[in-house]
Design a protein around this motif. Structure first.
Motif, short mmCIF file in Angstrom:
data_model
loop_
_atom_site.label_atom_id
_atom_site.label_comp_id
_atom_site.label_asym_id
_atom_site.label_seq_id
_atom_site.Cartn_x
_atom_site.Cartn_y
_atom_site.Cartn_z
N ASN A 37 0.81 -1.04 0.04
CA ASN A 37 0.05 -0.08 -0.05
C ASN A 37 0.82 1.28 -0.06
OD1 ASN A 37 -2.33 -1.40 0.17
ND2 ASN A 37 -2.72 -1.29 2.06
N ASP A 38 1.83 1.18 0.82
CA ASP A 38 2.83 2.42 0.97
C ASP A 38 3.48 2.43 -0.34
OD1 ASP A 38 2.23 2.84 3.56
OD2 ASP A 38 3.90 2.08 4.42
N ARG A 41 1.14 4.42 -2.82
CA ARG A 41 0.93 5.54 -2.62
C ARG A 41 2.06 6.42 -3.04
NH1 ARG A 41 2.91 8.18 1.41
NH2 ARG A 41 3.42 6.33 2.54
N GLU A 45 2.33 9.19 -5.76
CA GLU A 45 2.93 10.87 -5.43
C GLU A 45 3.88 10.99 -6.46
OE1 GLU A 45 4.06 10.72 -1.12
OE2 GLU A 45 1.99 10.55 -0.51
#
Length: 128
Positions: A37-38, A41, A45
């Motif tokens: 998930n990181d 993300r 970004e």
């Protein structure tokens, strides 16, 4: 019987090891999901930042192009200003200086206006 107790102890130990290993696997799976998930993300970004960088580069290129044209525009405006100043100088040399002041002009206009009123008054006096 001792043998059965040993087997029960071994079985219990194996079950504990299996439960511990299962907890570790569950923790690692959760950690893996958080990391995934990181990563998603962070990639999003990064994509946003890259798009922003592209936009900023485009804006910089536009400003640089405008800055390159500015000296030419400035020289043209300086030339135009010089021509206008020359025209003003030429016109001011052509113009004759009118003697007297505004007060003198006002006195003459008042005198002429008085003559006009007397003339109108005389004409009205003799025509009636």
């Amino acid at each position: 019987m001792a043998h059965i107790n040993e087997q029960k102890i071994l079985l219990k130990s194996a079950e504990q090891q299996a439960a511990t290993a299962k907890r570790k696997v569950d923790l690692l799976m959760a950690k893996s999901e958080r990391i995934a998930n990181d990563l998603d993300r962070l990639r999003q970004e990064l994509s946003t930042l890259e798009a922003s960088v592209v936009e900023k580069k485009h804006q910089i290129a536009n400003k640089e192009a405008a800055l390159k044209v500015l000296p030419v525009e400035l020289e043209l405006e300086k030339l135009e200003l010089s021509l206008v100043v020359d025209d003003v100088s030429r016109i001011s040399l052509i113009l004759d200086v009118i003697p007297g002041s505004e007060e003198d002009d006002d006195k003459i206009l008042d005198h002429v206006d008085g003559v006009r009123r007397r003339a109108i008054s005389a004409i009205l006096k003799y025509t009636m």
